[in-house]
Motif scaffolding. Structure first.
Motif, PDB file in Angstrom:
ATOM      1  N   PHE A  78       0.871  -1.130   0.006  1.00 37.09           N
ATOM      2  CA  PHE A  78      -0.100  -0.093  -0.018  1.00 37.09           C
ATOM      3  C   PHE A  78       0.702   1.312  -0.028  1.00 37.09           C
ATOM      4  CE2 PHE A  78      -2.516   3.329   2.259  1.00 37.09           C
ATOM      5  CZ  PHE A  78      -3.577   3.308   1.494  1.00 37.09           C
ATOM      6  N   GLU A  79       1.852   1.354   0.703  1.00 39.99           N
ATOM      7  CA  GLU A  79       2.980   2.289   0.944  1.00 39.99           C
ATOM      8  C   GLU A  79       3.502   2.613  -0.291  1.00 39.99           C
ATOM      9  OE1 GLU A  79       6.727   3.907   3.566  1.00 39.99           O
ATOM     10  OE2 GLU A  79       5.036   2.694   4.455  1.00 39.99           O
ATOM     11  N   GLU A  80       3.966   1.572  -1.034  1.00 43.12           N
ATOM     12  CA  GLU A  80       4.697   1.597  -2.397  1.00 43.12           C
ATOM     13  C   GLU A  80       3.684   2.261  -3.422  1.00 43.12           C
ATOM     14  OE1 GLU A  80       6.271  -1.475  -5.485  1.00 43.12           O
ATOM     15  OE2 GLU A  80       6.814  -1.848  -3.609  1.00 43.12           O
ATOM     16  N   ASP A  81       2.226   1.813  -3.480  1.00 45.91           N
ATOM     17  CA  ASP A  81       1.387   2.275  -4.408  1.00 45.91           C
ATOM     18  C   ASP A  81       1.379   3.792  -4.288  1.00 45.91           C
ATOM     19  OD1 ASP A  81       1.006   0.082  -5.801  1.00 45.91           O
ATOM     20  OD2 ASP A  81      -0.863  -0.446  -4.515  1.00 45.91           O
ATOM     21  N   LEU A  82       1.217   4.278  -2.727  1.00 47.41           N
ATOM     22  CA  LEU A  82       0.983   5.583  -2.452  1.00 47.41           C
ATOM     23  C   LEU A  82       2.099   6.443  -3.030  1.00 47.41           C
ATOM     24  CD1 LEU A  82      -0.680   5.785   0.939  1.00 47.41           C
ATOM     25  CD2 LEU A  82      -1.750   6.278  -1.320  1.00 47.41           C
ATOM     26  N   GLN A  83       3.353   5.895  -2.922  1.00 50.23           N
ATOM     27  CA  GLN A  83       4.390   6.849  -3.230  1.00 50.23           C
ATOM     28  C   GLN A  83       4.403   6.763  -4.749  1.00 50.23           C
ATOM     29  OE1 GLN A  83       7.812   4.817  -1.537  1.00 50.23           O
ATOM     30  NE2 GLN A  83       7.418   5.560   0.501  1.00 50.23           N
ATOM     31  N   GLN A  84       4.017   5.688  -5.614  1.00 43.60           N
ATOM     32  CA  GLN A  84       4.041   5.577  -6.795  1.00 43.60           C
ATOM     33  C   GLN A  84       3.040   6.924  -7.384  1.00 43.60           C
ATOM     34  OE1 GLN A  84       2.819   2.121  -8.658  1.00 43.60           O
ATOM     35  NE2 GLN A  84       3.555   2.716 -10.902  1.00 43.60           N
ATOM     36  N   GLN A  85       1.865   6.931  -6.849  1.00 44.99           N
ATOM     37  CA  GLN A  85       0.699   7.589  -7.181  1.00 44.99           C
ATOM     38  C   GLN A  85       1.332   9.160  -6.975  1.00 44.99           C
ATOM     39  OE1 GLN A  85      -2.850   6.522  -5.304  1.00 44.99           O
ATOM     40  NE2 GLN A  85      -2.825   4.716  -6.512  1.00 44.99           N
ATOM     41  N   SER A  86       2.022   9.431  -5.860  1.00 46.57           N
ATOM     42  CA  SER A  86       2.694  10.684  -5.381  1.00 46.57           C
ATOM     43  C   SER A  86       3.562  11.176  -6.492  1.00 46.57           C
ATOM     44  CB  SER A  86       2.873  10.815  -4.025  1.00 46.57           C
ATOM     45  OG  SER A  86       3.609  11.808  -3.751  1.00 46.57           O
ATOM     46  N   ALA A  87       4.347  10.237  -6.596  1.00 48.33           N
ATOM     47  CA  ALA A  87       5.278  10.616  -7.834  1.00 48.33           C
ATOM     48  C   ALA A  87       4.851  10.909  -9.216  1.00 48.33           C
ATOM     49  CB  ALA A  87       6.367   9.542  -8.137  1.00 48.33           C
ATOM     50  N   GLU A  88       3.810  10.483  -9.467  1.00 49.40           N
ATOM     51  CA  GLU A  88       2.918  10.506 -10.728  1.00 49.40           C
ATOM     52  C   GLU A  88       2.168  12.009 -10.556  1.00 49.40           C
ATOM     53  OE1 GLU A  88       0.083   7.361 -11.824  1.00 49.40           O
ATOM     54  OE2 GLU A  88       1.782   6.023 -11.967  1.00 49.40           O
ATOM     55  N   LEU A  89       1.554  12.238  -9.412  1.00 46.40           N
ATOM     56  CA  LEU A  89       0.884  13.419  -9.167  1.00 46.40           C
ATOM     57  C   LEU A  89       1.955  14.656  -9.286  1.00 46.40           C
ATOM     58  CD1 LEU A  89      -1.682  14.964  -8.713  1.00 46.40           C
ATOM     59  CD2 LEU A  89      -1.219  14.581  -6.068  1.00 46.40           C
ATOM     60  N   LYS A  90       3.173  14.328  -8.852  1.00 48.51           N
ATOM     61  CA  LYS A  90       3.933  15.358  -8.786  1.00 48.51           C
ATOM     62  C   LYS A  90       4.381  16.007 -10.332  1.00 48.51           C
ATOM     63  CE  LYS A  90       5.944  15.191  -4.140  1.00 48.51           C
ATOM     64  NZ  LYS A  90       7.284  14.697  -3.409  1.00 48.51           N
ATOM     65  N   LYS A  91       4.667  14.762 -11.095  1.00 51.22           N
ATOM     66  CA  LYS A  91       4.916  14.812 -12.464  1.00 51.22           C
ATOM     67  C   LYS A  91       3.742  15.536 -13.114  1.00 51.22           C
ATOM     68  CE  LYS A  91       4.990  11.246 -15.453  1.00 51.22           C
ATOM     69  NZ  LYS A  91       5.132  10.177 -16.040  1.00 51.22           N
ATOM     70  N   LEU A  92       2.551  15.468 -12.912  1.00 56.90           N
ATOM     71  CA  LEU A  92       1.471  15.964 -13.466  1.00 56.90           C
ATOM     72  C   LEU A  92       1.491  17.423 -13.236  1.00 56.90           C
ATOM     73  CD1 LEU A  92      -1.257  13.385 -13.328  1.00 56.90           C
ATOM     74  CD2 LEU A  92      -0.229  14.302 -15.279  1.00 56.90           C
ATOM     75  N   MET A  93       1.701  17.726 -11.870  1.00 55.86           N
ATOM     76  CA  MET A  93       1.460  19.132 -11.504  1.00 55.86           C
ATOM     77  C   MET A  93       2.793  20.025 -11.912  1.00 55.86           C
ATOM     78  SD  MET A  93      -1.038  19.470  -9.324  1.00 55.86           S
ATOM     79  CE  MET A  93      -0.821  20.603  -8.154  1.00 55.86           C
ATOM     80  N   SER A  94       3.856  19.381 -12.220  1.00 60.94           N
ATOM     81  CA  SER A  94       4.765  20.252 -12.794  1.00 60.94           C
ATOM     82  C   SER A  94       4.716  20.220 -14.258  1.00 60.94           C
ATOM     83  CB  SER A  94       6.465  19.314 -12.659  1.00 60.94           C
ATOM     84  OG  SER A  94       6.343  18.184 -13.434  1.00 60.94           O
ATOM     85  N   SER A  95       3.855  19.612 -14.963  1.00 62.52           N
ATOM     86  CA  SER A  95       3.756  20.061 -16.605  1.00 62.52           C
ATOM     87  C   SER A  95       2.433  21.004 -16.679  1.00 62.52           C
ATOM     88  CB  SER A  95       3.401  18.707 -17.030  1.00 62.52           C
ATOM     89  OG  SER A  95       2.127  18.107 -16.645  1.00 62.52           O
ATOM     90  N   ASP A  96       2.078  21.529 -15.452  1.00 65.15           N
ATOM     91  CA  ASP A  96       0.999  22.269 -15.658  1.00 65.15           C
ATOM     92  C   ASP A  96       1.364  23.620 -16.126  1.00 65.15           C
ATOM     93  OD1 ASP A  96      -1.635  23.583 -15.483  1.00 65.15           O
ATOM     94  OD2 ASP A  96      -1.495  23.940 -13.426  1.00 65.15           O
ATOM     95  N   THR A  97       0.885  24.223 -17.039  1.00 68.80           N
ATOM     96  CA  THR A  97       1.332  25.320 -17.722  1.00 68.80           C
ATOM     97  C   THR A  97       0.644  26.640 -17.346  1.00 68.80           C
ATOM     98  OG1 THR A  97       0.304  25.077 -19.810  1.00 68.80           O
ATOM     99  CG2 THR A  97       2.520  24.102 -19.605  1.00 68.80           C
ATOM    100  N   GLY A  98      -0.177  26.598 -16.508  1.00 69.42           N
ATOM    101  CA  GLY A  98      -1.020  27.725 -16.057  1.00 69.42           C
ATOM    102  C   GLY A  98      -2.259  28.200 -16.982  1.00 69.42           C
ATOM    103  N   LEU A  99      -2.566  29.392 -16.870  1.00 74.59           N
ATOM    104  CA  LEU A  99      -3.954  29.737 -17.469  1.00 74.59           C
ATOM    105  C   LEU A  99      -3.583  29.801 -19.181  1.00 74.59           C
ATOM    106  CD1 LEU A  99      -6.745  31.172 -17.366  1.00 74.59           C
ATOM    107  CD2 LEU A  99      -5.494  33.155 -17.298  1.00 74.59           C
TER     108      LEU A  99
END
Length: 124
Positions: free
Chosen positions: A7-28
């Motif tokens: 469960f902890e490994e899955d959460l860390q993987q999802q967190s890494a994916e979320l960080k990658k998605l958030m960094s690709s956000d280009t704003g308005l």
């Protein structure tokens, strides 16, 4: 491997994916560009051009209202209100179309990620 470790490994993987998605956000600007990538991109260009033209009409009718004789001010006030309402309608349509396109794109991304995860779990 215990359930908690998995469960902890899955959460860390999802967190890494979320960080990658958030960094690709280009704003308005990136969000607004998504509206042009749909099949109705040409309509979006037309709507933006119409919004710019209506902005010019808003300034023109506002100027005419303030400089008109008192007996003509009602006409220019009604014109100003109508042009302003048209501007609001166009911008609302742009907002909704951009949101719809952005949501559809996100759903497609989620489908691809889900298919990848299911494919990876079937292999293991």
């Amino acid at each position: 491997m215990s359930t908690n470790d998995k469960f902890e490994e899955d959460l860390q993987q999802q967190s890494a994916e979320l960080k990658k998605l958030m960094s690709s956000d280009t704003g308005l600007t990136g969000y607004l560009k998504v509206g042009f990538s749909s099949l109705l991109g040409w309509v979006m260009v037309f709507a933006y051009a119409l919004a710019i033209i209506l902005t010019g009409f808003i300034f023109w009718t506002g100027y005419e209202f303030f400089t008109a004789a008192p007996e003509h001010q009602l006409f220019w006030a009604v014109c100003l209100i109508l042009v302003f309402n048209a501007q609001v309608a166009i911008k609302t349509w742009i907002f909704f179309e951009t949101g719809r396109t952005h949501t559809a794109k996100e759903i497609r991304r989620m489908e691809v990620r889900l298919a990848q995860r299911l494919g990876a779990k079937e292999l293991s």
